[in-house]
Design an enzyme around this catalytic site. Structure first.
Site, PDB file in Angstrom:
ATOM      1  N   LYS A  95     101.118 100.750  53.264  1.00 26.68           N
ATOM      2  CA  LYS A  95     100.071  99.785  53.586  1.00 26.68           C
ATOM      3  C   LYS A  95     100.711  98.447  53.943  1.00 26.68           C
ATOM      4  O   LYS A  95     101.725  98.051  53.356  1.00 26.68           O
ATOM      5  CB  LYS A  95      99.147  99.659  52.375  1.00 26.68           C
ATOM      6  CG  LYS A  95      97.900  98.826  52.563  1.00 26.68           C
ATOM      7  CD  LYS A  95      97.034  98.934  51.312  1.00 26.68           C
ATOM      8  CE  LYS A  95      95.768  98.098  51.396  1.00 26.68           C
ATOM      9  NZ  LYS A  95      94.923  98.271  50.183  1.00 26.68           N
ATOM     10  N   SER A 168      89.881  99.126  51.809  1.00 29.22           N
ATOM     11  CA  SER A 168      91.138  98.438  52.099  1.00 29.22           C
ATOM     12  C   SER A 168      92.274  99.365  52.507  1.00 29.22           C
ATOM     13  O   SER A 168      92.997  99.089  53.456  1.00 29.22           O
ATOM     14  CB  SER A 168      91.550  97.616  50.875  1.00 29.22           C
ATOM     15  OG  SER A 168      92.820  97.069  51.031  1.00 29.22           O
ATOM     16  N   SER A 192      90.094 100.978  46.307  1.00 26.16           N
ATOM     17  CA  SER A 192      90.693 101.077  47.639  1.00 26.16           C
ATOM     18  C   SER A 192      91.719 102.190  47.810  1.00 26.16           C
ATOM     19  O   SER A 192      92.174 102.427  48.926  1.00 26.16           O
ATOM     20  CB  SER A 192      91.327  99.742  48.039  1.00 26.16           C
ATOM     21  OG  SER A 192      90.336  98.761  48.178  1.00 26.16           O
TER      22      SER A 192
END
Length: 481
Positions: A95, A168, A192
């Site tokens: 991420k 997210s 998330s």
């Protein structure tokens, strides 16, 4: 000692290098034996990203040159007899809130679009030390809150473009589900890791708060932020967890407790394990398809030798209501310097969160801490009688994007969405999300297991056992080449 599965002969050197839906542990076995080349599989992954991600938008940045260099190094080391372990030569992605030395790391934010960290996040460094190949940085919402910056095209759910891909960590979810990496690192502050895994049919481990270092990542709310793997099966999550878990002097909040042998423990099964259920909590306002998945899951665990225990879970109303101001107060501190200097670069949702946190009074914040601590103690006491807790991830079928667009106008619906996720960020409890069925539209439906602090091994045991008896994790989105 790690035991690797035997790679099926038809997957060792498939035409065109189509390894993309192998489990990580299957790929690792082929790399270890020399049946699969890290260079070839990395090249195949980059070609798949180039072919698919123009429509799916899961990558914020593809690191093709460095990925190929890492793959060549891994291949040379393995050929020379220097095998680092089951991540060596395996293509992963992270991420875009995890710092990567010299590589743009924006955290989904326009204000950080030119930021190039001078060091790796601890988890990125540990993946590199394990020999993993980093394909790139995965797209995310602005600052890891609930919406993307207006300048960013959101990731698209490969199961259906009209469906929500989660919040997210949607980039990690989309990329892993679509076969554009063999696993990813995500973060979870309110759901998330869990919502994207539920939306895309993945397995997601949210470890105990502090079990995985948060050093070198853009925070949203430090006391709520968790870092964990998002993979196609629980055995894969165990391998990544083994690489990233453990104390970190650079993160004073990291747990110093000894790290388990997650890979070995994951094979222990669930015979005699007590799994708690609050039937009323799991039933009230929960759609029939999700209830059916829970019922079938209970039967699978019973057949595997687990004991199902009825219990009463503490009321979550206050914990869910308190999560938003708790997150906002911490986000206001995190963004204090950049927000005041660059407010015009913030999107409307994250800006409103920071403003809400700035407006929260000290007495209101202290009242939240008192309620949070009491709720944490009540949840901890439950685990004196059970090892695991079974709940939904969300109480309704997979959400469409149309439904998500009007969530902000329906506070009761938001509270429903958060009722099974936010409480376990407030407590810091570890959870695992597993696919357990499908909706009438053929979309994944997941369930969640929760454990006591540092109960990741138990979660992985349950995940591996369940997936050994079912095949939900073997389903992949249709329509992808």
């Amino acid at each position: 000692m790690i035991r690797f599965p035997v790679v099926p002969k038809d997957l060792r050197n498939p035409a065109g290098g189509e390894w993309h839906y192998l489990d990580l542990v299957e790929l690792a076995s082929g790399i270890r034996t020399g049946d699969i080349s890290p260079v070839a599989v990395t090249q195949a992954q980059l070609e798949r990203i180039a072919a698919l991600d123009g429509a799916l938008h899961s990558y914020a940045l593809v690191m093709a040159d460095s990925a190929m260099a890492q793959a060549r190094l891994a291949e040379a080391e393995i050929s020379a007899g220097h095998y680092r372990g089951p991540l060596h030569g395996v293509p992963l992605a992270v991420k875009d809130l995890f710092w990567t030395q010299g590589v743009p790391t924006a955290g989904g934010m326009a204000v950080h679009k030119d930021y190039r960290p001078t060091e790796d996040a601890t988890v990125v460094r540990r993946l590199k030390e394990a020999g993993a190949v980093l394909l790139g940085k995965l797209q995310m919402t602005e600052g890891a809150y609930s919406d993307h910056h207006p300048s960013i095209i959101p990731p698209v759910n490969p199961w259906g473009a009209q469906y929500w891909p989660g919040v997210s960590s949607s980039g990690p979810g989309v990329a892993t589900a679509a076969g554009m990496c063999f696993g990813a690192l995500g973060s979870d502050t309110g759901g998330s890791i869990r919502w994207p895994c539920a939306a895309t049919g993945l397995t997601g481990l949210k470890p105990t708060w502090g079990r995985v270092s948060r050093h070198g990542m853009f925070a949203l709310a430090p006391s709520l932020d968790h870092v964990g793997p998002m993979t196609r099966c629980a055995a894969d999550a165990a391998v990544i967890m083994a690489a990233i878990a453990g104390p970190d002097p650079s993160d004073p909040s990291s747990r110093v407790d000894p790290v388990c042998d997650y890979v070995a423990d994951a094979r222990l099964g669930v015979k005699g394990v007590r799994i708690g259920m609050d039937v009323a909590w799991n039933r009230d306002d929960v759609d029939p398809a999700t209830q059916s998945v829970l019922s079938e899951t209970v039967e699978v665990f019973r057949r595997l030798g687990a004991e199902i225990v009825q219990l009463r879970f503490p009321d979550v109303t206050e914990a869910v209501a308190d999560w938003t101001p708790q997150c906002a107060a911490e986000a206001a501190v995190v963004h204090e310097a950049t927000y005041l200097a660059h407010k015009q670069d913030y999107g409307p949702i994250l800006s409103s969160v920071v403003e809400a946190g700035r407006a929260l009074s000290e007495s209101e914040y202290q009242a939240i801490q008192q309620r949070r601590n009491e709720f944490r103690r009540r949840v901890a006491r439950l685990f004196s009688g059970v090892e695991l807790l079974l709940t939904p991830v969300q109480p309704f079928p997979p959400l469409t994007l149309d439904a998500v667009r009007i969530l902000g106008e329906q506070p009761d619906l938001i509270a429903q969405l958060q009722r099974f996720t936010c409480p376990f960020d407030m407590t810091g409890s570890p959870t695992i999300t597993l696919p357990g069925g499908v909706s009438q539209q053929g979309l994944p439906i997941a369930f969640q297991l929760v454990a006591a602090d540092l109960g990741e091994s138990m979660l992985l045991r349950a995940g591996v056992a369940f997936q050994g008896a079912t095949s939900w994790h073997r389903r992949h989105p249709g329509g992808l080449t």
